[in-house]
Design a protein around this motif. Structure first.
Motif, short mmCIF file in Angstrom:
data_model
loop_
_atom_site.label_atom_id
_atom_site.label_comp_id
_atom_site.label_asym_id
_atom_site.label_seq_id
_atom_site.Cartn_x
_atom_site.Cartn_y
_atom_site.Cartn_z
N THR A 64 -5.61 -0.54 -12.51
CA THR A 64 -6.90 -0.82 -13.14
C THR A 64 -7.70 -1.06 -11.90
O THR A 64 -7.65 -1.53 -10.96
CB THR A 64 -6.79 -2.48 -14.06
N ARG A 65 -9.31 -1.39 -11.86
CA ARG A 65 -10.11 -1.01 -10.94
C ARG A 65 -11.49 -1.85 -11.56
O ARG A 65 -12.04 -1.20 -12.44
CB ARG A 65 -10.85 0.16 -10.07
N GLY A 66 -11.81 -2.89 -11.30
CA GLY A 66 -12.75 -3.55 -11.87
C GLY A 66 -11.91 -3.77 -14.07
O GLY A 66 -10.98 -4.37 -14.07
N ASN A 67 -13.08 -3.41 -14.04
CA ASN A 67 -12.19 -3.81 -16.21
C ASN A 67 -11.86 -2.07 -16.29
O ASN A 67 -11.68 -2.57 -18.27
CB ASN A 67 -13.74 -5.06 -17.08
N ARG A 68 -12.03 -1.60 -15.47
CA ARG A 68 -11.42 0.00 -16.43
C ARG A 68 -10.33 0.48 -15.89
O ARG A 68 -9.45 0.06 -14.54
CB ARG A 68 -12.46 0.74 -16.40
N TYR A 69 -9.26 1.27 -16.62
CA TYR A 69 -8.53 1.61 -15.89
C TYR A 69 -8.53 3.31 -15.41
O TYR A 69 -9.52 4.34 -15.88
CB TYR A 69 -7.32 2.68 -17.28
N VAL A 70 -8.21 3.28 -14.23
CA VAL A 70 -8.91 4.62 -13.20
C VAL A 70 -7.28 5.49 -13.00
O VAL A 70 -6.60 5.36 -12.57
CB VAL A 70 -9.46 4.91 -12.30
N TRP A 71 -7.85 7.10 -13.97
CA TRP A 71 -6.33 7.83 -13.44
C TRP A 71 -5.88 8.01 -11.52
O TRP A 71 -6.95 8.24 -10.99
CB TRP A 71 -6.31 8.45 -13.23
N VAL A 72 -4.55 8.19 -11.42
CA VAL A 72 -4.71 8.20 -9.58
C VAL A 72 -3.32 9.11 -9.73
O VAL A 72 -2.31 9.84 -10.58
CB VAL A 72 -4.24 7.14 -9.06
N ARG A 73 -4.41 10.64 -9.14
CA ARG A 73 -3.43 11.62 -9.53
C ARG A 73 -1.94 11.71 -8.61
O ARG A 73 -1.03 10.84 -7.41
CB ARG A 73 -3.97 12.77 -8.53
N GLY A 74 -1.14 12.15 -9.70
CA GLY A 74 0.53 13.14 -8.53
C GLY A 74 0.24 13.03 -7.16
O GLY A 74 -0.96 14.10 -6.83
N GLU A 75 1.09 12.72 -5.90
CA GLU A 75 1.20 13.43 -4.92
C GLU A 75 2.81 13.30 -4.75
O GLU A 75 3.28 12.41 -4.69
CB GLU A 75 -0.16 12.52 -3.97
N TYR A 76 3.24 14.45 -3.28
CA TYR A 76 4.26 14.14 -2.80
C TYR A 76 4.39 13.11 -1.81
O TYR A 76 3.15 12.76 -0.65
CB TYR A 76 4.37 15.37 -1.51
N VAL A 77 5.24 12.28 -1.51
CA VAL A 77 5.36 11.37 -0.10
C VAL A 77 6.89 11.73 0.58
O VAL A 77 7.38 12.42 -0.25
CB VAL A 77 5.34 9.43 -0.86
N ARG A 78 6.86 11.19 1.64
CA ARG A 78 8.02 11.91 2.37
C ARG A 78 8.87 11.11 2.51
O ARG A 78 8.59 9.63 1.64
CB ARG A 78 7.80 11.02 4.03
#
Length: 125
Positions: A64-78
């Motif tokens: 959530t950012r403000g009053n709406r949903y925002v998609w966060v893309r997947g990624e590789y993490v160490r």
């Protein structure tokens, strides 16, 4: 000049306790939990890139950012040897939706605790 110095000192005296109370320290750090009144949209289909040695795939998710949903893309993490990656998740609790960030878990119970040896500390070796 004295008035300026006096007003700066007064502002610092007022703001310093507020910052000390509201800013968490490393010892108090816990996974970020957000609340929302409406459920998140269904997850998007993502094309997962080929595996990378020494990395773990963190899937995409809504935040959530403000009053709406925002998609966060997947990624590789160490990858962190001895730890299991727990994906971010949304859960309904008492009619509200609770979001927990992705995290590392050492003892496999899915709950960050003293047995995990502070896995989310970015300054650890």
């Amino acid at each position: 000049m004295k008035k300026l110095a006096l007003s700066l000192a007064t502002c610092a005296a007022v703001l310093l306790p507020i910052g000390a109370i509201t800013l968490p320290t490393a010892a108090q750090a816990q996974p970020v939990v957000l609340w929302a009144k409406t459920p998140p949209p269904p997850p998007r289909a993502e094309r997962v890139p080929p595996p990378r040695r020494g990395y773990v795939w963190a899937p995409g998710h809504y935040e959530t950012r403000g009053n709406r949903y925002v998609w966060v893309r997947g990624e590789y993490v160490r990858a962190r040897p001895g730890y299991a990656y727990r994906s971010p998740e949304w859960r309904e609790r008492d009619g509200r939706w609770e979001y927990s960030r992705g995290r590392w878990d050492r003892d496999g119970d899915g709950v960050p605790n003293r047995n995990d040896r502070r896995p989310d500390n970015p300054r650890r070796n």
